[in-house]
Structures are given as C-alpha cells and as structure tokens.
Write a protein that holds these residues in place. Structure first.
Motif, PDB file in Angstrom:
ATOM      1  N   ALA A  11       0.844  -1.190   0.000  1.00 36.27           N
ATOM      2  CA  ALA A  11       0.000   0.000   0.000  1.00 36.27           C
ATOM      3  C   ALA A  11       0.884   1.247   0.000  1.00 36.27           C
ATOM      4  CB  ALA A  11      -0.906   0.005   1.220  1.00 36.27           C
ATOM      5  N   CYS A  12       0.485   2.231  -0.774  1.00 37.11           N
ATOM      6  CA  CYS A  12       1.208   3.504  -0.817  1.00 37.11           C
ATOM      7  C   CYS A  12       0.220   4.632  -0.528  1.00 37.11           C
ATOM      8  CB  CYS A  12       1.828   3.728  -2.205  1.00 37.11           C
ATOM      9  SG  CYS A  12       3.206   2.623  -2.584  1.00 37.11           S
ATOM     10  N   THR A  13       0.728   5.741  -0.013  1.00 36.53           N
ATOM     11  CA  THR A  13      -0.126   6.903   0.233  1.00 36.53           C
ATOM     12  C   THR A  13      -0.551   7.510  -1.103  1.00 36.53           C
ATOM     13  OG1 THR A  13       1.712   8.466   0.245  1.00 36.53           O
ATOM     14  CG2 THR A  13       1.156   7.427   2.348  1.00 36.53           C
ATOM     15  N   LEU A  14      -1.559   8.330  -1.055  1.00 39.04           N
ATOM     16  CA  LEU A  14      -2.052   8.986  -2.263  1.00 39.04           C
ATOM     17  C   LEU A  14      -1.451  10.384  -2.433  1.00 39.04           C
ATOM     18  CD1 LEU A  14      -5.792   7.883  -2.133  1.00 39.04           C
ATOM     19  CD2 LEU A  14      -3.905   6.890  -3.443  1.00 39.04           C
ATOM     20  N   ILE A  15      -0.374  10.655  -1.733  1.00 37.47           N
ATOM     21  CA  ILE A  15       0.289  11.959  -1.853  1.00 37.47           C
ATOM     22  C   ILE A  15       0.998  12.021  -3.201  1.00 37.47           C
ATOM     23  CG2 ILE A  15       2.108  13.435  -0.919  1.00 37.47           C
ATOM     24  CD1 ILE A  15       1.456  12.174   1.842  1.00 37.47           C
ATOM     25  N   TYR A  16       0.705  13.086  -3.956  1.00 39.23           N
ATOM     26  CA  TYR A  16       1.301  13.231  -5.283  1.00 39.23           C
ATOM     27  C   TYR A  16       2.628  13.985  -5.161  1.00 39.23           C
ATOM     28  CZ  TYR A  16       1.755  14.056 -10.279  1.00 39.23           C
ATOM     29  OH  TYR A  16       2.203  14.063 -11.568  1.00 39.23           O
ATOM     30  N   ALA A  17       3.707  13.269  -5.409  1.00 37.20           N
ATOM     31  CA  ALA A  17       5.065  13.817  -5.414  1.00 37.20           C
ATOM     32  C   ALA A  17       5.812  13.059  -6.503  1.00 37.20           C
ATOM     33  CB  ALA A  17       5.728  13.626  -4.054  1.00 37.20           C
ATOM     34  N   PRO A  18       5.591  13.419  -7.775  1.00 41.41           N
ATOM     35  CA  PRO A  18       6.055  12.619  -8.908  1.00 41.41           C
ATOM     36  C   PRO A  18       7.551  12.306  -8.916  1.00 41.41           C
ATOM     37  CG  PRO A  18       5.190  14.736  -9.655  1.00 41.41           C
ATOM     38  CD  PRO A  18       4.991  14.667  -8.183  1.00 41.41           C
ATOM     39  N   VAL A  19       7.823  11.097  -9.364  1.00 44.48           N
ATOM     40  CA  VAL A  19       9.194  10.621  -9.537  1.00 44.48           C
ATOM     41  C   VAL A  19       9.326  10.155 -10.977  1.00 44.48           C
ATOM     42  CG1 VAL A  19      10.900   8.885  -8.850  1.00 44.48           C
ATOM     43  CG2 VAL A  19       9.389   9.890  -7.134  1.00 44.48           C
ATOM     44  N   GLU A  20      10.235  10.786 -11.702  1.00 46.61           N
ATOM     45  CA  GLU A  20      10.506  10.380 -13.080  1.00 46.61           C
ATOM     46  C   GLU A  20      11.615   9.335 -13.060  1.00 46.61           C
ATOM     47  OE1 GLU A  20      12.733  12.745 -16.310  1.00 46.61           O
ATOM     48  OE2 GLU A  20      10.605  13.240 -16.565  1.00 46.61           O
ATOM     49  N   ALA A  21      11.386   8.222 -13.738  1.00 49.59           N
ATOM     50  CA  ALA A  21      12.363   7.127 -13.772  1.00 49.59           C
ATOM     51  C   ALA A  21      12.720   6.816 -15.222  1.00 49.59           C
ATOM     52  CB  ALA A  21      11.784   5.891 -13.097  1.00 49.59           C
ATOM     53  N   THR A  22      14.011   6.610 -15.463  1.00 48.28           N
ATOM     54  CA  THR A  22      14.463   6.262 -16.812  1.00 48.28           C
ATOM     55  C   THR A  22      15.444   5.092 -16.743  1.00 48.28           C
ATOM     56  OG1 THR A  22      16.300   7.826 -16.743  1.00 48.28           O
ATOM     57  CG2 THR A  22      14.249   8.613 -17.713  1.00 48.28           C
ATOM     58  N   ALA A  23      15.466   4.338 -17.815  1.00 52.74           N
ATOM     59  CA  ALA A  23      16.432   3.243 -17.979  1.00 52.74           C
ATOM     60  C   ALA A  23      16.928   3.305 -19.418  1.00 52.74           C
ATOM     61  CB  ALA A  23      15.776   1.894 -17.702  1.00 52.74           C
ATOM     62  N   ILE A  24      18.235   3.394 -19.574  1.00 52.51           N
ATOM     63  CA  ILE A  24      18.861   3.465 -20.890  1.00 52.51           C
ATOM     64  C   ILE A  24      19.989   2.439 -20.918  1.00 52.51           C
ATOM     65  CG2 ILE A  24      20.151   4.935 -22.507  1.00 52.51           C
ATOM     66  CD1 ILE A  24      17.400   6.012 -22.072  1.00 52.51           C
ATOM     67  N   GLY A  25      20.093   1.705 -22.007  1.00 51.65           N
ATOM     68  CA  GLY A  25      21.193   0.747 -22.141  1.00 51.65           C
ATOM     69  C   GLY A  25      20.819  -0.400 -23.045  1.00 51.65           C
ATOM     70  N   THR A  26      21.278  -1.591 -22.674  1.00 48.15           N
ATOM     71  CA  THR A  26      20.967  -2.792 -23.456  1.00 48.15           C
ATOM     72  C   THR A  26      20.537  -3.914 -22.530  1.00 48.15           C
ATOM     73  OG1 THR A  26      23.256  -3.579 -23.386  1.00 48.15           O
ATOM     74  CG2 THR A  26      22.614  -2.264 -25.308  1.00 48.15           C
ATOM     75  N   TRP A  27      19.634  -4.739 -23.028  1.00 44.38           N
ATOM     76  CA  TRP A  27      19.219  -5.953 -22.326  1.00 44.38           C
ATOM     77  C   TRP A  27      19.462  -7.123 -23.267  1.00 44.38           C
ATOM     78  CZ3 TRP A  27      18.443  -7.363 -17.559  1.00 44.38           C
ATOM     79  CH2 TRP A  27      17.909  -8.630 -17.322  1.00 44.38           C
ATOM     80  N   ARG A  28      20.456  -7.932 -22.931  1.00 45.54           N
ATOM     81  CA  ARG A  28      20.833  -9.097 -23.732  1.00 45.54           C
ATOM     82  C   ARG A  28      21.009  -8.735 -25.211  1.00 45.54           C
ATOM     83  NH1 ARG A  28      17.257 -13.349 -20.253  1.00 45.54           N
ATOM     84  NH2 ARG A  28      18.635 -13.243 -18.455  1.00 45.54           N
ATOM     85  N   GLY A  29      21.706  -7.635 -25.435  1.00 45.50           N
ATOM     86  CA  GLY A  29      22.046  -7.201 -26.783  1.00 45.50           C
ATOM     87  C   GLY A  29      21.015  -6.320 -27.463  1.00 45.50           C
ATOM     88  N   LYS A  30      19.842  -6.132 -26.844  1.00 43.15           N
ATOM     89  CA  LYS A  30      18.790  -5.305 -27.452  1.00 43.15           C
ATOM     90  C   LYS A  30      18.749  -3.947 -26.751  1.00 43.15           C
ATOM     91  CE  LYS A  30      15.960  -9.233 -28.746  1.00 43.15           C
ATOM     92  NZ  LYS A  30      14.699  -9.924 -28.583  1.00 43.15           N
ATOM     93  N   PRO A  31      18.573  -2.868 -27.516  1.00 45.45           N
ATOM     94  CA  PRO A  31      18.537  -1.537 -26.893  1.00 45.45           C
ATOM     95  C   PRO A  31      17.321  -1.363 -25.989  1.00 45.45           C
ATOM     96  CG  PRO A  31      18.132  -1.393 -29.264  1.00 45.45           C
ATOM     97  CD  PRO A  31      18.427  -2.820 -28.963  1.00 45.45           C
ATOM     98  N   VAL A  32      17.530  -0.643 -24.895  1.00 47.75           N
ATOM     99  CA  VAL A  32      16.461  -0.332 -23.942  1.00 47.75           C
ATOM    100  C   VAL A  32      16.399   1.178 -23.773  1.00 47.75           C
ATOM    101  CG1 VAL A  32      15.737  -0.488 -21.516  1.00 47.75           C
ATOM    102  CG2 VAL A  32      16.718  -2.484 -22.663  1.00 47.75           C
ATOM    103  N   SER A  33      15.206   1.711 -23.872  1.00 45.90           N
ATOM    104  CA  SER A  33      14.954   3.124 -23.593  1.00 45.90           C
ATOM    105  C   SER A  33      13.575   3.192 -22.937  1.00 45.90           C
ATOM    106  CB  SER A  33      14.987   3.946 -24.880  1.00 45.90           C
ATOM    107  OG  SER A  33      14.739   5.300 -24.576  1.00 45.90           O
ATOM    108  N   PHE A  34      13.564   3.366 -21.630  1.00 47.02           N
ATOM    109  CA  PHE A  34      12.314   3.356 -20.859  1.00 47.02           C
ATOM    110  C   PHE A  34      12.239   4.639 -20.041  1.00 47.02           C
ATOM    111  CE2 PHE A  34      10.189   2.508 -16.785  1.00 47.02           C
ATOM    112  CZ  PHE A  34       8.943   2.081 -17.227  1.00 47.02           C
ATOM    113  N   LYS A  35      11.067   5.245 -20.022  1.00 49.21           N
ATOM    114  CA  LYS A  35      10.858   6.443 -19.211  1.00 49.21           C
ATOM    115  C   LYS A  35       9.407   6.456 -18.757  1.00 49.21           C
ATOM    116  CE  LYS A  35      11.260  11.456 -19.339  1.00 49.21           C
ATOM    117  NZ  LYS A  35      11.681  12.611 -20.144  1.00 49.21           N
ATOM    118  N   THR A  36       9.212   6.706 -17.468  1.00 57.45           N
ATOM    119  CA  THR A  36       7.857   6.810 -16.926  1.00 57.45           C
ATOM    120  C   THR A  36       7.880   7.732 -15.718  1.00 57.45           C
ATOM    121  OG1 THR A  36       5.895   5.526 -16.332  1.00 57.45           O
ATOM    122  CG2 THR A  36       7.974   4.851 -15.306  1.00 57.45           C
TER     123      THR A  36
END
Length: 120
Positions: A77-102
């Motif tokens: 369970a998490c609180t409903l307080i809005y304090a946004p966190v931007e997360a990114t992942a850049i690199g490779t996963w088993r030879g395939k490019p990864v670019s994730f942002k949320t």
C-alpha cells in the motif's frame, strides 16, 4: 588420421562452445520534484554495477524479459500523496537496446511498481 577431424572442427568453428548471451547494462535514473536525483548502473549476466539490490533487480528484469512495462508490481500500500518521480532506464538488455521512461505518482509507487528496480 585422428587429427584431421579435429583440424576440420577447428576450421569450421563447429567445436567451439556456444556463445554466451551479451551482458545487460542499464543506466537507471530517478528524479523527483524535490530536486533529488539518483543514478546507478545495473549489469546482469553477470550481475554487477552500483545498484544496491543488483541481484534482485536482475531477477525482476529477467522475469520480465527485460521489458520494464512487464514488471509485476509487488503488493504494498502507498499513500495517495502526489510527489512525482521520473524514472528512466537506458542501455541494453541481452544485446537489445532499452529506452524506458515513466513517471510514478510518488517514491513508494516507484519502488512498488518496479518491484524495487528503481529503489536506490
């Protein structure tokens, strides 16, 4: 004549061990509205990097096939307080490019929804 089959094996490269999958290396970053930024390197196959829970993070990503959108959130369970966190992942996963942002609603949701991949 026993050397001829061995020589043929070496010339065809058919006797070499199968290739290992390429290593997975990701730069993970979080940034929140308070101006706090975190950044770690996660290496899997073999496990390494600066992530504080690298063994677990690699296991979570392996279970999701390296696809961040397929990570199963853990039950918390998490609180409903809005304090946004931007997360990114850049690199490779088993030879395939990864670019994730949320953007997660808060730090608790970032940790929960990524099953602690972004917990650093």
């Amino acid at each position: 004549m026993a050397l001829i089959p061995f020589a043929a094996c070496l010339l065809s490269l058919g006797c070499l061990a199968p290739a290992q999958p390429p290593a997975s290396t990701l730069q993970l970053t979080t940034h929140d509205t308070a101006g706090r930024t975190g950044s770690v390197v996660l290496t899997c196959d073999p496990v390494g990097g600066t992530h504080p829970q690298r063994d677990k993070a690699c296991a979570v990503l392996s279970a999701a096939g390296g696809d961040f959108s397929r990570i199963n959130a853990r039950h918390q369970a998490c609180t409903l307080i809005y304090a946004p966190v931007e997360a990114t992942a850049i690199g490779t996963w088993r030879g395939k490019p990864v670019s994730f942002k949320t953007t997660y609603a808060n730090r608790c949701e970032a940790d929960r929804d990524s099953d602690e991949v972004f917990a650093f």
